[in-house]
Design a protein around this motif. Sequence first.
Motif, PDB file in Angstrom:
ATOM      1  N   ARG A   1       0.839  -1.214   0.000  1.00  0.00           N
ATOM      2  CA  ARG A   1       0.000   0.000   0.000  1.00  0.00           C
ATOM      3  C   ARG A   1       0.862   1.246   0.000  1.00  0.00           C
ATOM      4  O   ARG A   1       0.553   2.236  -0.649  1.00  0.00           O
ATOM      5  CB  ARG A   1      -0.936  -0.004   1.217  1.00  0.00           C
ATOM      6  CG  ARG A   1      -2.063  -1.009   1.046  1.00  0.00           C
ATOM      7  CD  ARG A   1      -2.933  -1.132   2.277  1.00  0.00           C
ATOM      8  NE  ARG A   1      -3.676  -2.392   2.218  1.00  0.00           N
ATOM      9  CZ  ARG A   1      -3.825  -3.213   3.240  1.00  0.00           C
ATOM     10  NH1 ARG A   1      -3.302  -2.925   4.421  1.00  0.00           N
ATOM     11  NH2 ARG A   1      -4.501  -4.337   3.095  1.00  0.00           N
ATOM     12  N   HIS A   2       1.972   1.185   0.726  1.00  0.00           N
ATOM     13  CA  HIS A   2       2.853   2.351   0.733  1.00  0.00           C
ATOM     14  C   HIS A   2       3.512   2.538  -0.638  1.00  0.00           C
ATOM     15  O   HIS A   2       3.664   3.653  -1.123  1.00  0.00           O
ATOM     16  CB  HIS A   2       3.911   2.229   1.824  1.00  0.00           C
ATOM     17  CG  HIS A   2       4.666   3.513   2.030  1.00  0.00           C
ATOM     18  ND1 HIS A   2       4.193   4.526   2.822  1.00  0.00           N
ATOM     19  CD2 HIS A   2       5.822   3.957   1.490  1.00  0.00           C
ATOM     20  CE1 HIS A   2       5.030   5.536   2.768  1.00  0.00           C
ATOM     21  NE2 HIS A   2       6.038   5.222   1.966  1.00  0.00           N
TER      22      HIS A   2
ATOM     23  N   THR B   1       1.874   4.637  -3.184  1.00  0.00           N
ATOM     24  CA  THR B   1       1.920   6.095  -3.024  1.00  0.00           C
ATOM     25  C   THR B   1       3.256   6.676  -3.482  1.00  0.00           C
ATOM     26  O   THR B   1       3.444   7.885  -3.490  1.00  0.00           O
ATOM     27  CB  THR B   1       1.740   6.502  -1.550  1.00  0.00           C
ATOM     28  OG1 THR B   1       2.893   6.053  -0.812  1.00  0.00           O
ATOM     29  CG2 THR B   1       0.487   5.892  -0.939  1.00  0.00           C
TER      30      THR B   1
END
Lengths: 420, 481
Positions: free
Chosen positions: B59-60, B63
């Motif tokens: 998920r990181h 970004t």
Amino acid sequence: MNVHSKIQLTEAETELIRAFVERSARLPGNAQTVMTRDSAIEAIKAAGLPTRKVEAWHYTDLRRLLSAVPAYDPEVPVDDAEPLIAGSPVAAVANGMTARAPNVDGVSFSTFFARLSEEDSIAVPERGDDTVGLINIAFVSGGWGVEIADGVELAAPLELQNLHGGGQVHVRFPVTVGNQAKATIIERQTGQGEALVSSISDVEIGEGAELTWIIVQEQPDDTTHLGQFAARLAKDAKLTLFIMNAGGKLVRQEVRVAVVGEGGDFQMRCINLLAGDNHTDVTMVLDHAAPDAGSVEIVRNVVTGRAEGAFQGQIRVAQAAQKTDARMACNTLLLSDEGGFSTKPELEIFADDVACGHGATVTEIDSDHLFYLMSRGIGEHEARRLLVKAFLAEVIEDLDDEALVEVLEAKLDAWFAEHG
Amino acid sequence: MSSTDQLRELANRDYKYGFVTDIDMESLPIGLNEDVVRALSAKKNEPEWMTEFRLKAYRHWLTMEEPTWPNVHYEPVDYQSISYYSAPKSDKDRPKSLDEVDPKLLETYAKLGIPLTEQKMLAGVAVDAVFDSVSVATTFREKLGELGVIFCPFSEAVREHPDLVKKYMGSVVPYADNFFAALNSAVFSDGSFVYIPEGVRCPMELSTYFRINAANTGQFERTLIVADKGSYVSYLEGCTAPMRDENQLHAAIVEIVALEDAEVKYSTIQNWYPGDKDGKGGIYNFVTKRGLCKEARSRISWTQVETGSAITWKYPSCILKGDESVGEFYSVALTSGRQQADTGTKMVHIGKNTRSTIISKGISALHGQNSYRGLVRVQAGAENARNFTQCDSMLIGEECGAHTFPYIDVRNPTARVEHEATTSKIGEDQLFYCLQRGIEMEDAVSMIVNGFCKEVFRELPMEFAVEARKLLSVSLEGSVG
């Protein structure tokens, strides 16, 4: 970070843009210049001032460090400055407007104000990270154009003074040194009161010409000084650039030298004296584009108080520049616990038959040296002063003009008396 | 024959290790999403916390943006066109002994010269061979086991030593550290785990040979080395990869933790496929390697010989946190053909009396672009920190480039930081001296280059040093004039 995203402007950025809106109608220039100025301010509006993420500004986060932009005030009084070498001719700019120029044989002076009104003499910078260029282009109001005719040898140094009484000062000094000419030019940057200064010296050096250029920056300690020195060296031209930074709150001095003619020679000596909360950044980009050229840069820094300094030096050797001999050194004496210094000496080399090197050191005063002097009865304070002075004077003494060496060493002593 | 012709001829050599082994592979569908991460984790029977770690990293990663600051240029990688898992099919019934190992696999190892069978003792090396993604066989386990040394595949460590893994994984390279580290943390396939207990001096050099094999399989290794108080280990990593036309991505993480008085020596020889002479194919090697000298008097030493890969992006670093800890970095990076390397190190001085040494030798030949990028940072508290950096570049040929980008940040006045860099051509007079004594041009160049790299080679374990010298000669073939 998305580069396309709209940024939130800082207070200083907003003030800069507001200052432009207020002043732009009164700034000199033809229709083309007006458009160039607009596009410069638009570029700042779109991207903001550079942060650490912009490699050229890695050590000087202008967005964070430029906290306020003082208002322009043409009426504020300006003190005269005596020339560094007594009796030498002076071309002065006061509060960004040309004040006076001397009569020197073989040298013609033109006001930058007149140039702007008559021709398209400014262009948008090619590089996106040239923030000093952008700010200067948007606001530049004056300066002296200097032309030294072919073969002329100046008897005394010519002094270009950029003086202010606080507020905003944006000037330019376009200088041409003719073929085989010989000159020493002193660039003085000083004033009273808080100011935002941008000053660009743009120098063309003709074939076989020899130029010594001395920058002495002694801005008040609440002033932001954005300086840029750009030079192109033709065949067999020789440039000796000496920089002394001894003032200002936020100082950025850029040096962009291109050796475009064969056999050119570039020498740079730079002394940065950092005290208090000063932040000084010297960023040099040297392009070796022609063969058989040489260059030596020596940067010496003394850091006291909570000062922060940086030197970025980039030497680029193009494929055509075979037989280049380029050397760079950056030495720093860190004299306080709270100060810091960063260096980034870069080499980018695309030619194989070259000799390039750089060295960098950061340290405090050598305790052996200190001991040596103290064991001979010299007090610690005096011993330290002597060692620091020796460290710096070595660089000054590379200049082969005795009068200049004397004056610059006196500046060193004055700085020590105040900060040492 | 002119020197330029000689150069060209030598450049035309084929990649020596360009062979492909046909073994059944079991792969996940191409592409990356949360399901793939979960499936990957499930395939490896990982506990819940590990799956969560991967998902957090994934998920990181979403970004983050791929870094563009390195001085390398390549076609953008399509992360959705990569298969994130492939393992030899026999995974379920793992071989109990080497006899059960697929003979073809053994053949591959033989070609690579891995001493997995009878040569085991001969080399004195325990090999945890990573074949694509899953470790297949591990040797010398018993002998190491007696001393309490753990040397096993990472996936096994996750199951059998969860406390150690949980404690140290991500403690040096957090999952959010950088784009490639986040990607690795999400999809890492396997790797090695090493734990050296207190006071143990590991009796043999631990070695892993990585080999990228299946087409379109990114290799996401993860290595974690923990050296407890007063221990010592020397770890060797060597890489060769078969010839491929498509660019293959390799994004590994190596984490090292050295506790009080511990010493870790990490040596790498990297010789992945560099692409053909037009720059086609070749490995993208985007690696995060970092060591933490966590406690007093610990010592981490990185030695690397980088001759392969199309693109290298790698900065083995040391965080010198413990007082009097020592970090070292010795590197030889060679770029020939169309290779590009942006490599160097970071030495971050935090503790008092910390010392670091950086010796970097860059060699650029033909169209190679070689960049040294280094950071030496002395934090305010690092009293008496010392650093010495030397980075030398050698240029062979007119179309190559050598670049240095050293960053030096000093915040403590008692520090002493020295940096020097030189760039030069291979010495005409040295060449002449050799030639007039009847030494062939190519041998002469090889000799001179080996001399140039001597300071680094002498840091390598003996077997590696021999291999490194050979590798350099082979890599330089055809680049000398």
